[in-house]
Design a protein around this motif. Sequence first.
Motif, PDB file in Angstrom:
ATOM      1  N   ASP A  20      43.654  77.784  -4.046  1.00 42.46           N
ATOM      2  CA  ASP A  20      44.995  77.511  -3.545  1.00 42.46           C
ATOM      3  C   ASP A  20      45.986  78.292  -4.395  1.00 42.46           C
ATOM      4  OD1 ASP A  20      47.160  76.392  -2.222  1.00 42.46           O
ATOM      5  OD2 ASP A  20      47.126  74.531  -3.387  1.00 42.46           O
ATOM      6  N   VAL A  21      46.436  79.446  -3.895  1.00 40.27           N
ATOM      7  CA  VAL A  21      47.402  80.277  -4.618  1.00 40.27           C
ATOM      8  C   VAL A  21      48.609  80.446  -3.700  1.00 40.27           C
ATOM      9  CG1 VAL A  21      47.823  82.483  -5.768  1.00 40.27           C
ATOM     10  CG2 VAL A  21      45.536  81.458  -5.836  1.00 40.27           C
ATOM     11  N   PRO A  22      49.614  79.565  -3.823  1.00 46.54           N
ATOM     12  CA  PRO A  22      50.748  79.616  -2.884  1.00 46.54           C
ATOM     13  C   PRO A  22      51.516  80.927  -2.911  1.00 46.54           C
ATOM     14  CG  PRO A  22      50.701  77.524  -4.078  1.00 46.54           C
ATOM     15  CD  PRO A  22      49.695  78.413  -4.729  1.00 46.54           C
ATOM     16  N   LEU A  23      51.696  81.502  -4.115  1.00 46.58           N
ATOM     17  CA  LEU A  23      52.511  82.708  -4.245  1.00 46.58           C
ATOM     18  C   LEU A  23      51.750  83.772  -5.028  1.00 46.58           C
ATOM     19  CD1 LEU A  23      55.908  81.019  -5.195  1.00 46.58           C
ATOM     20  CD2 LEU A  23      55.219  81.853  -2.942  1.00 46.58           C
ATOM     21  N   TYR A  24      51.706  84.973  -4.491  1.00 49.34           N
ATOM     22  CA  TYR A  24      51.088  86.091  -5.200  1.00 49.34           C
ATOM     23  C   TYR A  24      52.039  86.564  -6.296  1.00 49.34           C
ATOM     24  CZ  TYR A  24      49.408  90.885  -5.990  1.00 49.34           C
ATOM     25  OH  TYR A  24      48.966  92.061  -6.556  1.00 49.34           O
ATOM     26  N   ASP A  25      51.556  86.560  -7.531  1.00 44.71           N
ATOM     27  CA  ASP A  25      52.366  86.918  -8.683  1.00 44.71           C
ATOM     28  C   ASP A  25      51.713  88.099  -9.400  1.00 44.71           C
ATOM     29  OD1 ASP A  25      53.831  87.144 -10.985  1.00 44.71           O
ATOM     30  OD2 ASP A  25      53.564  85.076 -11.648  1.00 44.71           O
ATOM     31  N   PRO A  26      52.002  89.343  -8.996  1.00 41.51           N
ATOM     32  CA  PRO A  26      51.349  90.503  -9.610  1.00 41.51           C
ATOM     33  C   PRO A  26      51.768  90.749 -11.048  1.00 41.51           C
ATOM     34  CG  PRO A  26      53.078  91.227  -8.124  1.00 41.51           C
ATOM     35  CD  PRO A  26      52.973  89.744  -7.960  1.00 41.51           C
ATOM     36  N   VAL A  27      52.869  90.150 -11.489  1.00 39.36           N
ATOM     37  CA  VAL A  27      53.367  90.382 -12.840  1.00 39.36           C
ATOM     38  C   VAL A  27      52.624  89.523 -13.858  1.00 39.36           C
ATOM     39  CG1 VAL A  27      55.387  90.245 -14.349  1.00 39.36           C
ATOM     40  CG2 VAL A  27      55.629  91.065 -11.993  1.00 39.36           C
ATOM     41  N   ALA A  28      52.553  88.225 -13.605  1.00 43.37           N
ATOM     42  CA  ALA A  28      52.005  87.302 -14.601  1.00 43.37           C
ATOM     43  C   ALA A  28      50.543  86.958 -14.365  1.00 43.37           C
ATOM     44  CB  ALA A  28      52.833  86.018 -14.625  1.00 43.37           C
ATOM     45  N   PHE A  29      50.053  87.030 -13.098  1.00 40.99           N
ATOM     46  CA  PHE A  29      48.680  86.591 -12.820  1.00 40.99           C
ATOM     47  C   PHE A  29      47.841  87.658 -12.123  1.00 40.99           C
ATOM     48  CE2 PHE A  29      50.950  82.657 -13.488  1.00 40.99           C
ATOM     49  CZ  PHE A  29      50.061  81.927 -14.256  1.00 40.99           C
ATOM     50  N   GLY A  30      48.404  88.406 -11.219  1.00 41.95           N
ATOM     51  CA  GLY A  30      47.699  89.532 -10.632  1.00 41.95           C
ATOM     52  C   GLY A  30      46.530  89.203  -9.741  1.00 41.95           C
ATOM     53  N   ASP A  31      46.512  88.022  -9.152  1.00 38.19           N
ATOM     54  CA  ASP A  31      45.412  87.667  -8.257  1.00 38.19           C
ATOM     55  C   ASP A  31      45.951  86.801  -7.131  1.00 38.19           C
ATOM     56  OD1 ASP A  31      42.985  87.114  -7.060  1.00 38.19           O
ATOM     57  OD2 ASP A  31      42.442  85.554  -8.498  1.00 38.19           O
ATOM     58  N   ALA A  32      45.695  87.221  -5.896  1.00 39.10           N
ATOM     59  CA  ALA A  32      46.179  86.477  -4.733  1.00 39.10           C
ATOM     60  C   ALA A  32      45.191  85.429  -4.254  1.00 39.10           C
ATOM     61  CB  ALA A  32      46.486  87.447  -3.592  1.00 39.10           C
ATOM     62  N   GLY A  33      44.063  85.275  -4.942  1.00 39.06           N
ATOM     63  CA  GLY A  33      43.083  84.264  -4.556  1.00 39.06           C
ATOM     64  C   GLY A  33      42.520  84.503  -3.181  1.00 39.06           C
ATOM     65  N   SER A  34      42.416  83.450  -2.403  1.00 39.91           N
ATOM     66  CA  SER A  34      41.847  83.533  -1.055  1.00 39.91           C
ATOM     67  C   SER A  34      42.859  84.012  -0.019  1.00 39.91           C
ATOM     68  CB  SER A  34      41.303  82.160  -0.636  1.00 39.91           C
ATOM     69  OG  SER A  34      40.406  81.649  -1.599  1.00 39.91           O
ATOM     70  N   VAL A  35      44.123  84.181  -0.405  1.00 40.90           N
ATOM     71  CA  VAL A  35      45.231  84.725   0.394  1.00 40.90           C
ATOM     72  C   VAL A  35      45.667  83.773   1.514  1.00 40.90           C
ATOM     73  CG1 VAL A  35      46.066  86.633   1.826  1.00 40.90           C
ATOM     74  CG2 VAL A  35      44.600  87.109  -0.146  1.00 40.90           C
ATOM     75  N   PHE A  36      44.774  83.445   2.438  1.00 37.57           N
ATOM     76  CA  PHE A  36      45.134  82.587   3.561  1.00 37.57           C
ATOM     77  C   PHE A  36      45.547  81.196   3.079  1.00 37.57           C
ATOM     78  CE2 PHE A  36      41.823  85.173   6.033  1.00 37.57           C
ATOM     79  CZ  PHE A  36      42.780  86.022   6.553  1.00 37.57           C
ATOM     80  N   GLU A  37      46.455  80.571   3.829  1.00 38.53           N
ATOM     81  CA  GLU A  37      46.795  79.173   3.530  1.00 38.53           C
ATOM     82  C   GLU A  37      45.522  78.343   3.607  1.00 38.53           C
ATOM     83  OE1 GLU A  37      47.567  75.309   3.379  1.00 38.53           O
ATOM     84  OE2 GLU A  37      46.956  76.043   5.354  1.00 38.53           O
ATOM     85  N   THR A  38      45.307  77.508   2.603  1.00 40.74           N
ATOM     86  CA  THR A  38      43.990  76.923   2.378  1.00 40.74           C
ATOM     87  C   THR A  38      43.496  76.062   3.528  1.00 40.74           C
ATOM     88  OG1 THR A  38      44.548  76.914   0.024  1.00 40.74           O
ATOM     89  CG2 THR A  38      42.603  75.664   0.704  1.00 40.74           C
ATOM     90  N   PHE A  39      44.284  75.107   3.993  1.00 41.39           N
ATOM     91  CA  PHE A  39      43.797  74.201   5.029  1.00 41.39           C
ATOM     92  C   PHE A  39      43.685  74.892   6.386  1.00 41.39           C
ATOM     93  CE2 PHE A  39      45.306  71.010   1.921  1.00 41.39           C
ATOM     94  CZ  PHE A  39      44.110  70.317   1.775  1.00 41.39           C
TER      95      PHE A  39
END
Length: 347
Positions: free
Chosen positions: A72-91
């Motif tokens: 569950d990664v609500p917001l892609y943060d390329p500056v501090a975390f750099g990973d969008a996870g699964s991208v799609f809204e989880t549910f």
Amino acid sequence: MSTPHSSLARLAPAAGRLTLGLELPLDNDWGVERGRADRAAGRPFGVPDLTAQTRLARLADRLGFAALWLRDVPLYDPVAFGDAGSVFETFTHLGHLAAVTENVVLATGAIVLPLREPLLVAKAAATVDVLSGGRMLLGLASGDRPVEYPLFGRDFDGRGTAFREGVETLRAAWRPGPLQLPGRGLDADRRLEVLPRPVAPAGIPIAVAGGAQQTPAWIAEHADASLNYPRDLGALRLRLREWRELTGGAAGGTDGGTGGEKPYLTPMVLGLQEDPAAPARPIRLGLSTGREALIGHLGRMAELGVSHVSFNLRPNDRPVEELLHELAEYVLPHFPTPTAAAATSLH
């Protein structure tokens, strides 16, 4: 022992038995060669290619993996975390996976509960559970990205309290009968309900990820399983000893899992080498290894009491489909997923 949660029973069928799952996205976007290609094309790091997700999810289901895990990664943060996870809204993604798979457990690793309305989480998770025939497992976390909280109108420092209250609300929403939330002035006389009801009367199993700003004793009491970070075998032994003591060991626990204790689940970043005999070496949050050493390492994890390992395959340069077939042919036979009926009979 009978278990009220068939999805959890499939991941943790019996003491000493370990099952294997996969963390989505099923992509190799962390691989060295892919990284070069992405940089050359101007594609950002950490945003996977999702075009093959449905096909690969179906393949994983057919090959016999026990679970598919979504972050569950609500917001892609390329500056501090750099990973969008699964991208799609989880549910939303879980609902899609419920329609295109038949057997695999659908799990979250993990929903950031303090950022969401618990009653809506209860409804969304129950919807996926019903659509999938009882295959939902809800991993929950308190979250670790401070930038997100004010954007959702939430207090980062208060996320521990919000997490506890959220879990209480989830349990209340899935409990048979009218919804009761005394802390909010709602009693049974109002006759409100959250529909649909989960498939199992006990509700949907909850795995707490990491510490979630809670004490280990609180997690042991209120969670159905622990979803904990990768550790070397020495540290894992100590963590599992503590978990067994907190959950009552072989004589305690009522929520399913290995023996009488509650299951311990863990992810693993896996760099699967082409050489089957390649020795295992640690990488961040996992292993780079050939399949022979992997089988041995997983066997030792099972002996320590780990119930389930989910592989993150993103660091590999080899095609994901090739990796899935190798794991299914050579590794899964050592750690087979029980059928739903067999999992229930083991408890």
